[in-house]
Design a protein around this motif. Structure first.
Motif, PDB file in Angstrom:
ATOM      1  N   ARG A 181       0.881  -1.162   0.000  1.00 22.68           N
ATOM      2  CA  ARG A 181       0.000   0.000   0.000  1.00 22.68           C
ATOM      3  C   ARG A 181       0.920   1.214   0.000  1.00 22.68           C
ATOM      4  O   ARG A 181       1.643   1.431   0.966  1.00 22.68           O
ATOM      5  N   HIS A 182       0.951   1.920  -1.138  1.00 21.14           N
ATOM      6  CA  HIS A 182       1.963   2.969  -1.272  1.00 21.14           C
ATOM      7  C   HIS A 182       1.359   4.360  -1.390  1.00 21.14           C
ATOM      8  O   HIS A 182       0.184   4.526  -1.751  1.00 21.14           O
ATOM      9  N   GLY A 183       2.165   5.353  -1.096  1.00 17.66           N
ATOM     10  CA  GLY A 183       1.775   6.743  -1.278  1.00 17.66           C
ATOM     11  C   GLY A 183       2.006   7.151  -2.725  1.00 17.66           C
ATOM     12  O   GLY A 183       2.316   6.303  -3.570  1.00 17.66           O
ATOM     13  N   ASP A 216       4.101   8.810 -12.025  1.00 19.72           N
ATOM     14  CA  ASP A 216       2.806   9.440 -12.237  1.00 19.72           C
ATOM     15  C   ASP A 216       1.676   8.559 -11.701  1.00 19.72           C
ATOM     16  O   ASP A 216       0.671   8.325 -12.363  1.00 19.72           O
ATOM     17  N   MET A 217       1.856   8.054 -10.481  1.00 22.68           N
ATOM     18  CA  MET A 217       0.907   7.113  -9.898  1.00 22.68           C
ATOM     19  C   MET A 217       0.396   7.631  -8.549  1.00 22.68           C
ATOM     20  O   MET A 217       1.194   8.036  -7.715  1.00 22.68           O
ATOM     21  N   PRO A 218      -0.914   7.646  -8.388  1.00 23.85           N
ATOM     22  CA  PRO A 218      -1.461   8.066  -7.091  1.00 23.85           C
ATOM     23  C   PRO A 218      -1.310   6.969  -6.040  1.00 23.85           C
ATOM     24  O   PRO A 218      -0.902   5.852  -6.372  1.00 23.85           O
ATOM     25  N   ALA A 219      -1.654   7.270  -4.800  1.00 20.85           N
ATOM     26  CA  ALA A 219      -1.603   6.280  -3.726  1.00 20.85           C
ATOM     27  C   ALA A 219      -2.565   5.134  -4.012  1.00 20.85           C
ATOM     28  O   ALA A 219      -3.665   5.360  -4.505  1.00 20.85           O
ATOM     29  N   MET A 220      -2.120   3.909  -3.750  1.00 21.53           N
ATOM     30  CA  MET A 220      -2.970   2.724  -3.966  1.00 21.53           C
ATOM     31  C   MET A 220      -2.316   1.500  -3.351  1.00 21.53           C
ATOM     32  O   MET A 220      -1.193   1.570  -2.865  1.00 21.53           O
ATOM     33  N   THR A 221      -3.033   0.389  -3.404  1.00 19.46           N
ATOM     34  CA  THR A 221      -2.452  -0.893  -3.015  1.00 19.46           C
ATOM     35  C   THR A 221      -2.259  -1.714  -4.273  1.00 19.46           C
ATOM     36  O   THR A 221      -3.188  -1.853  -5.062  1.00 19.46           O
ATOM     37  N   MET A 222      -1.048  -2.215  -4.485  1.00 21.12           N
ATOM     38  CA  MET A 222      -0.794  -2.966  -5.713  1.00 21.12           C
ATOM     39  C   MET A 222       0.363  -3.944  -5.549  1.00 21.12           C
ATOM     40  O   MET A 222       1.101  -3.912  -4.571  1.00 21.12           O
ATOM     41  N   VAL A 223       0.520  -4.808  -6.555  1.00 24.36           N
ATOM     42  CA  VAL A 223       1.561  -5.830  -6.516  1.00 24.36           C
ATOM     43  C   VAL A 223       2.778  -5.368  -7.311  1.00 24.36           C
ATOM     44  O   VAL A 223       2.642  -4.867  -8.426  1.00 24.36           O
TER      45      VAL A 223
END
Ligand SMILES: [Cu+2]
Length: 103
Positions: A49-51, A57-64
């Motif tokens: 789960r990142h800021g 150019d990526m918003p905060a989200m949870t990803m692999v």
């Protein structure tokens, strides 16, 4: 299983002490704050789960993410607060560096 993990942990910890010095000398991607949600040692993947990641150019989200080196995963577990470097290569996102977030 646990014994194998412990045997792997020691050399990884030793390497972890040496790697940051080398990595900071050739730092490419700025570090992003994140929290480890899942570790897949077998696949070499990490759910974070990142800021905001401005350089991607990526918003905060949870990803692999895929890690560049599977041995990086031995040092982290779900719930860990980390700082990591993410790079995009061939349309895939990789974590190239990881360190504990400052307390
Ligand atoms: Cu993302």
């Amino acid at each position: 299983m646990n014994t194998i993990k412990r045997m792997l942990a020691l050399p990884v910890l030793a390497a972890a002490l040496l790697v940051p010095a080398i990595a900071s000398a050739q730092a490419v991607a700025p570090l992003t704050e994140g929290e480890v949600r899942k570790v897949d040692q077998e696949a070499g993947k990490l759910t974070i789960r990142h800021g905001d990641i401005k350089h991607l150019d990526m918003p905060a989200m949870t990803m692999v993410f895929t890690v560049k080196d599977k041995s990086m995963l031995a040092a982290v577990k779900p719930g860990d607060k980390i700082r990591f470097a993410a790079v995009k290569e061939g349309g895939k996102l990789f974590v190239t560096e990881m360190q504990p977030a400052p307390q």
